[in-house]
Motif scaffolding. Structure first.
Motif, short mmCIF file in Angstrom:
data_model
loop_
_atom_site.label_atom_id
_atom_site.label_comp_id
_atom_site.label_asym_id
_atom_site.label_seq_id
_atom_site.Cartn_x
_atom_site.Cartn_y
_atom_site.Cartn_z
N ALA A 74 0.81 -1.23 0.00
CA ALA A 74 0.00 0.00 0.00
C ALA A 74 0.84 1.27 0.00
O ALA A 74 0.57 2.19 -0.79
CB ALA A 74 -0.96 -0.02 1.19
N PRO A 75 1.88 1.42 0.84
CA PRO A 75 2.67 2.66 0.77
C PRO A 75 3.36 2.85 -0.57
O PRO A 75 3.51 3.99 -1.04
CB PRO A 75 3.70 2.48 1.90
CG PRO A 75 3.13 1.46 2.80
CD PRO A 75 2.34 0.55 1.94
N GLY B 115 -10.13 4.02 5.26
CA GLY B 115 -10.07 3.55 3.87
C GLY B 115 -11.40 3.67 3.17
O GLY B 115 -11.47 4.04 1.99
N LEU B 116 -12.51 3.39 3.87
CA LEU B 116 -13.83 3.54 3.27
C LEU B 116 -14.12 5.00 2.95
O LEU B 116 -14.68 5.32 1.90
CB LEU B 116 -14.90 2.99 4.22
CG LEU B 116 -14.89 1.47 4.44
CD1 LEU B 116 -15.91 1.08 5.50
CD2 LEU B 116 -15.19 0.75 3.14
N ARG B 117 -13.73 5.89 3.84
CA ARG B 117 -13.92 7.32 3.56
C ARG B 117 -13.11 7.74 2.34
O ARG B 117 -13.58 8.55 1.53
CB ARG B 117 -13.50 8.14 4.78
CG ARG B 117 -14.47 8.06 5.94
CD ARG B 117 -14.00 8.94 7.07
NE ARG B 117 -14.97 9.01 8.15
CZ ARG B 117 -14.85 9.80 9.21
NH1 ARG B 117 -13.80 10.60 9.31
NH2 ARG B 117 -15.77 9.81 10.16
N SER B 118 -11.91 7.21 2.23
CA SER B 118 -11.07 7.57 1.09
C SER B 118 -11.67 7.07 -0.21
O SER B 118 -11.59 7.74 -1.24
CB SER B 118 -9.67 7.00 1.28
OG SER B 118 -8.84 7.36 0.21
N ALA B 119 -12.29 5.88 -0.18
CA ALA B 119 -12.94 5.36 -1.39
C ALA B 119 -14.08 6.28 -1.83
O ALA B 119 -14.21 6.60 -3.02
CB ALA B 119 -13.46 3.95 -1.13
N VAL C 263 -4.60 7.23 -4.61
CA VAL C 263 -5.58 7.12 -3.54
C VAL C 263 -5.85 5.66 -3.21
O VAL C 263 -6.23 5.32 -2.08
CB VAL C 263 -6.87 7.86 -3.93
CG1 VAL C 263 -7.86 7.85 -2.78
CG2 VAL C 263 -6.56 9.29 -4.32
N TYR C 264 -5.66 4.76 -4.17
CA TYR C 264 -5.90 3.35 -3.90
C TYR C 264 -4.90 2.82 -2.88
O TYR C 264 -5.19 1.83 -2.19
CB TYR C 264 -5.81 2.54 -5.19
CG TYR C 264 -7.00 2.77 -6.09
CD1 TYR C 264 -8.21 2.11 -5.85
CD2 TYR C 264 -6.94 3.65 -7.16
CE1 TYR C 264 -9.30 2.32 -6.67
CE2 TYR C 264 -8.03 3.88 -7.98
CZ TYR C 264 -9.22 3.21 -7.73
OH TYR C 264 -10.30 3.43 -8.53
N GLY C 265 -3.74 3.42 -2.76
CA GLY C 265 -2.82 3.04 -1.71
C GLY C 265 -3.40 3.29 -0.33
O GLY C 265 -3.23 2.49 0.60
N ILE C 266 -4.14 4.40 -0.20
CA ILE C 266 -4.79 4.71 1.08
C ILE C 266 -5.91 3.71 1.35
O ILE C 266 -6.07 3.22 2.48
CB ILE C 266 -5.32 6.15 1.05
CG1 ILE C 266 -4.16 7.13 0.89
CG2 ILE C 266 -6.12 6.46 2.30
CD1 ILE C 266 -4.59 8.57 0.73
N VAL C 267 -6.70 3.39 0.33
CA VAL C 267 -7.80 2.44 0.51
C VAL C 267 -7.25 1.07 0.92
O VAL C 267 -7.76 0.44 1.86
CB VAL C 267 -8.62 2.33 -0.79
CG1 VAL C 267 -9.72 1.29 -0.64
CG2 VAL C 267 -9.21 3.68 -1.16
N LEU C 268 -6.21 0.61 0.24
CA LEU C 268 -5.64 -0.70 0.57
C LEU C 268 -4.96 -0.69 1.93
O LEU C 268 -4.99 -1.70 2.66
CB LEU C 268 -4.64 -1.11 -0.51
CG LEU C 268 -5.24 -1.40 -1.90
CD1 LEU C 268 -4.14 -1.69 -2.90
CD2 LEU C 268 -6.21 -2.57 -1.83
N ALA C 269 -4.34 0.42 2.31
CA ALA C 269 -3.72 0.50 3.63
C ALA C 269 -4.77 0.37 4.73
O ALA C 269 -4.54 -0.31 5.74
CB ALA C 269 -2.97 1.83 3.76
N GLY C 270 -5.91 1.03 4.56
CA GLY C 270 -6.96 0.91 5.57
C GLY C 270 -7.54 -0.49 5.65
O GLY C 270 -7.84 -0.99 6.74
#
Length: 455
Positions: free
Chosen positions: A96-97, A165-169, A146-153
């Motif tokens: 994710a990072p 992560g849901l908020r980021s999606a 942004v998908y890195g943030i979703v996958l990290a969450g």
């Protein structure tokens, strides 16, 4: 004649195609270093500016006046302990990072930083690649990060990162649409998806005032796209501890930090290219000495620094939006306004292409239409709420206590404490009674004795 042909002007794409390999590698290295170097400066500048706004000193210990604080952080973070949750999906957790950082670092490749220059005797332009769809390339790189943030969450295996992560999606869906609509207005006006051609099209007028609604929509969307205050809902320290990066530490946390600030640099550079004339100096023509050589690089980074200061200013002045306010702004305000504005731009372009209508006539008619709409909104009657003495119990925006609320005299905790205090006394009284019964002989009645004798 040969010399005349050698000096013929070449397009940006032709100049870039003629670059030797060493020049391509030099440009690639410089572009990859822009993000980390700008991040180091932005972190310490943001801390100092926020400290000034909030009447506190800010960093003032490491280096002269605290200017080496970012270097100290960069040295400290890789040596911190790395903690990985047992419930984490380790592969996605590590990936994710990287997904967040890599698109952020390559997004500057299609940005034109300046006009034609000479580097060690080679004619070239200050840009790595020039594609017919450069705008889509930059937009895709910003959205993939942004998908890195979703996958990290999701991969952290913890509730707070999952909520972030849901908020980021939801954020990437909402504000990518609004940002795309703002860019569509620029593309319609410039009639090109090439970043270099969009900059050249602004020689007669920058788009930040010709396409003011698109500029405002883009500014709001780029703040939401980079998860910055007041739209930092995927992090939300007061609600979600740290949001999507709660379970990250050491170098992985530093990579998310790097991705955030590099994305700020990319969207600011993109806004400069689309709306602020790119590398051009204001109020002068392309033949001016200010728009030739290496001076335009200074103008480009100056405009970009102004937009980056806007990020810091927003963080120091505005509180975080609630999640419903955030979604309402994206879906009910920015997207409808963007769609209507695209229709207006299309109509204006059609009228100008026809040739029978001049720009002044379009501006006059547009001003009249706007004035009429403003007057109509002023003439609309205000919404009158029905008069009632009743107090709303349900259905309001804020929770209200019921009208028949009765406050108990004792709380459950007080009852438990009272029962705990009274329990030793009851046990003591019961034990004393048992001892007394054992000490005294049991009394036998006459009836009992007669019955025993009969037996």
């Amino acid at each position: 004649m040969v010399l005349a042909q050698a000096q013929e002007p070449m397009t940006r794409a032709e100049l870039l195609a003629d670059d030797p390999l060493w020049l391509i590698l030099l440009k690639a290295v410089v572009i990859l270093l822009i993000g980390p170097i700008m991040t180091v400066f932005l972190i310490v500048i943001e801390r100092k500016v926020l400290g000034r706004m909030q009447n506190r000193p800010g960093p003032n210990r490491v280096g002269p006046n605290g200017w080496f604080q970012s270097l100290a952080d960069a040295i400290k973070l890789p040596f911190k302990e790395q903690v990985i949750p047992d419930t984490a999906d380790r592969k996605v957790y590590f990936l994710a990072p990287v997904i967040a950082v890599v698109p952020a670092l390559i997004g500057l490749a299609a940005i034109p930083f300046g006009p034609e220059v000479t580097i060690f005797g080679e004619r070239t332009v200050l840009q790595l690649i020039e594609l017919p769809v450069s705008v889509l390339l930059i937009l895709a790189g910003a959205s993939v990060g942004v998908y890195g943030i979703v996958l990290a969450g999701w991969a952290s295996g913890s509730p707070y990162p999952l909520l972030g992560g849901l908020r980021s999606a939801a954020q990437v869906i909402s504000y990518e649409i609004a940002m795309g609509l703002a860019i569509v207005g620029v593309v319609l006006y410039a009639q090109s998806l090439s970043t270099g051609e969009i900059v050249d099209a602004q020689a007669d007028g920058w788009y930040f005032y010709l396409l003011l609604p698109s500029f405002v929509i883009y500014l709001i969307s780029m703040v939401g796209e980079t998860n910055r205050a007041p739209f930092d809902l995927p992090e939300a320290e007061s609600e979600l501890v740290g949001g999507f990066h709660t379970e990250y530490s050491s170098m992985k946390f530093a990579m998310f930090f790097l991705a955030e600030y590099t994305n700020m640099v990319i969207v600011s550079a993109f806004a400069t290219t689309l709306f602020l004339g790119g590398w051009m100096f204001p109020f002068v023509g392309l033949d001016s000495p200010l728009n030739q050589g290496w001076w335009p690089v200074l103008w480009f980074f100056g405009k970009m620094a102004l937009l980056l200061f806007g990020f810091i200013w927003l963080r120091g002045t505005l509180p975080r939006f609630r999640y419903d306010q955030f979604m309402k702004l994206g879906w009910k305000v920015l997207i409808p306004v963007g769609l209507v504005w695209i229709l207006v731009i299309s109509a204006i372009r059609a009228l100008r292409t026809d040739g029978n209508v001049s720009t002044s006539q379009i501006l006059i008619v547009g001003g009249i239409v706007i004035a009429v709409l403003v007057l109509l909104t002023l003439l609309l009657p205000e919404k009158q709420e029905p008069e009632s003495d009743a107090v709303p119990v349900t259905g309001s925006d804020y929770p209200l206590p019921p009208l028949d609320l009765t406050v108990p005299t004792t709380t459950p905790r007080q009852k438990a404490l009272k029962k705990a205090r009274s329990a030793p006394k009851a046990v003591a009284e019961r034990s004393e009674g048992e001892q007394a019964e054992r000490a005294e002989p049991a009394s036998v009645t006459s009836g009992k004795e007669n019955s025993d004798g009969d037996v």
